[in-house]
Enzyme design. Structure first.
Site, PDB file in Angstrom:
ATOM      1  N   ASN A  11      40.090  26.670 -30.818  1.00 38.73           N
ATOM      2  CA  ASN A  11      40.644  26.038 -29.619  1.00 38.73           C
ATOM      3  C   ASN A  11      40.293  26.929 -28.435  1.00 38.73           C
ATOM      4  OD1 ASN A  11      42.193  25.005 -27.571  1.00 38.73           O
ATOM      5  ND2 ASN A  11      44.176  25.437 -28.528  1.00 38.73           N
ATOM      6  N   TRP A  12      39.311  26.495 -27.657  1.00 34.85           N
ATOM      7  CA  TRP A  12      38.861  27.321 -26.519  1.00 34.85           C
ATOM      8  C   TRP A  12      39.844  27.300 -25.357  1.00 34.85           C
ATOM      9  CZ3 TRP A  12      32.807  26.948 -25.564  1.00 34.85           C
ATOM     10  CH2 TRP A  12      32.147  27.570 -26.647  1.00 34.85           C
ATOM     11  N   LYS A  13      40.840  26.427 -25.416  1.00 36.94           N
ATOM     12  CA  LYS A  13      41.811  26.299 -24.311  1.00 36.94           C
ATOM     13  C   LYS A  13      41.048  26.127 -22.981  1.00 36.94           C
ATOM     14  CE  LYS A  13      45.109  28.741 -27.138  1.00 36.94           C
ATOM     15  NZ  LYS A  13      46.328  29.513 -27.242  1.00 36.94           N
ATOM     16  N   HIS A  97      49.988  20.616 -28.783  1.00 39.02           N
ATOM     17  CA  HIS A  97      49.942  22.083 -28.733  1.00 39.02           C
ATOM     18  C   HIS A  97      51.152  22.597 -27.952  1.00 39.02           C
ATOM     19  CE1 HIS A  97      48.665  26.163 -27.901  1.00 39.02           C
ATOM     20  NE2 HIS A  97      47.798  26.030 -28.887  1.00 39.02           N
ATOM     21  N   GLU A  99      51.455  24.823 -25.829  1.00 39.12           N
ATOM     22  CA  GLU A  99      51.218  25.036 -24.392  1.00 39.12           C
ATOM     23  C   GLU A  99      51.381  23.726 -23.628  1.00 39.12           C
ATOM     24  OE1 GLU A  99      47.463  27.057 -24.834  1.00 39.12           O
ATOM     25  OE2 GLU A  99      48.529  28.774 -25.673  1.00 39.12           O
ATOM     26  N   GLU A 167      51.964  26.604 -35.620  1.00 40.07           N
ATOM     27  CA  GLU A 167      51.685  27.690 -34.686  1.00 40.07           C
ATOM     28  C   GLU A 167      53.001  28.208 -34.118  1.00 40.07           C
ATOM     29  OE1 GLU A 167      47.400  27.396 -33.049  1.00 40.07           O
ATOM     30  OE2 GLU A 167      48.663  26.182 -31.762  1.00 40.07           O
ATOM     31  N   GLY A 173      48.588  34.241 -28.919  1.00 42.46           N
ATOM     32  CA  GLY A 173      48.068  35.115 -27.870  1.00 42.46           C
ATOM     33  C   GLY A 173      48.810  36.442 -27.746  1.00 42.46           C
ATOM     34  N   SER A 212      47.195  34.228 -33.183  1.00 42.88           N
ATOM     35  CA  SER A 212      46.600  35.564 -33.305  1.00 42.88           C
ATOM     36  C   SER A 212      45.792  35.762 -34.594  1.00 42.88           C
ATOM     37  CB  SER A 212      47.675  36.644 -33.176  1.00 42.88           C
ATOM     38  OG  SER A 212      48.292  36.560 -31.902  1.00 42.88           O
ATOM     39  N   GLY A 233      42.595  30.604 -31.403  1.00 48.48           N
ATOM     40  CA  GLY A 233      42.427  30.588 -29.959  1.00 48.48           C
ATOM     41  C   GLY A 233      41.415  31.639 -29.526  1.00 48.48           C
ATOM     42  N   GLY A 234      41.905  32.773 -29.025  1.00 47.72           N
ATOM     43  CA  GLY A 234      41.064  33.813 -28.440  1.00 47.72           C
ATOM     44  C   GLY A 234      39.860  34.202 -29.289  1.00 47.72           C
TER      45      GLY A 234
END
Ligand code: 13P
Length: 249
Positions: A11-13, A97, A99, A167, A173, A212, A233-234
């Site tokens: 997920n590149w957000k 998600h 977010e 999640e 993150g 993470s 993610g990251g």
């Protein structure tokens, strides 16, 4: 053991411009040379879906969106419909998600409506659930996740391909991964709820873990029972890190 086909999804957000397609190409090239044991997907921002599809073609990396609207079309400035994602080359879509739940006020009912829209457009939804730190500390994690699942997963999912991503909000993150024992307990609980609510398709749906996930912790996390992959993610932004996670699966 045969179980659901595992998925490692990135997920590149809100990260990535045209230059970032080099990272996607590097992932696809590595997997073309040495195929992964799992399904691999990248979910870039909407602006890159079509360009990523053109760059990767029908290779080993599937492409997904990060959200879609519940309606097919209309006066919804700034939104993207499920049909538009399919048209751009996506096969999957992340929905609900945390977010979006936290920053865009998305309710379970709205997430369920988006899931229905995604299915109508032929997309495979990855539906996210997870508790906050306060909810976990209050001993309510399983109750919260069960409530989210029951209200976010429409009956229309029965007989359809979909995935759930657990999640925990406090692990996203932060560099803090949930303990394997807590992941095992939650994933077993999610499996029981899915099977009860959706029968066979609830038994088959992969349950991804997200929060993470990195090359250094992927093998341990992915070996937990009922972990059917990861939503990353990251660490999905760099080909080398994402490949490290894929190879650990
Ligand atoms: P991080 O891997 O950056 O913690 O993000 C997890 C996530 O939210 C994936 O959807």
């Amino acid at each position: 053991m045969t179980g659901p086909t595992r998925i490692i999804a990135g997920n590149w957000k809100m990260n990535g411009t045209g230059e970032s397609l080099d990272e996607a190409r590097a992932v696809a090239e590595a997997l073309a040379q040495s195929p992964a044991a799992v399904r691999v997907a990248l979910c870039p921002p909407a602006t890159l879906i079509w360009r990523m599809k053109e760059a990767l073609g029908a290779g080993p990396v599937e492409i997904g969106g990060q959200d879609c609207h519940a309606e097919r079309e209309g006066a919804y400035t700034g939104d993207v419909s499920a049909e538009m994602l399919t048209d751009a080359g996506a096969r999957l879509v992340i929905l609900g998600h945390s977010e979006r739940r936290a920053m865009h006020g998305e309710t379970d009912a709205f997430v369920a409506a988006k899931v229905r829209a995604a299915l109508s457009a032929g997309l495979e939804p990855i539906i996210c659930v997870g508790e906050t730190l306060a909810e976990r500390e209050a001993g309510q994690a399983e109750q919260i996740v069960e409530r989210q699942l029951l209200a976010s997963l429409p009956e229309a999912l029965a007989g359809q391909a979909f995935a759930v991503a657990y999640e925990p909000v406090w692990a996203i993150g932060t560099g803090r991964v949930a303990e394997p024992a807590d992941i095992a307990t939650m994933h077993a609980h999610i499996r029981a709820v899915l099977a009860r609510h959706l029968g066979d398709s609830g038994d088959r749906a992969p349950i991804l873990y997200g929060g993470s996930v990195k090359p250094s912790n992927a093998a341990e996390t992915l070996s937990v029972p009922e972990v059917g992959g990861a939503l990353v993610g990251g660490a999905s932004l760099k080909a080398s890190d994402f490949l490290g996670i894929i190879r650990a699966a």
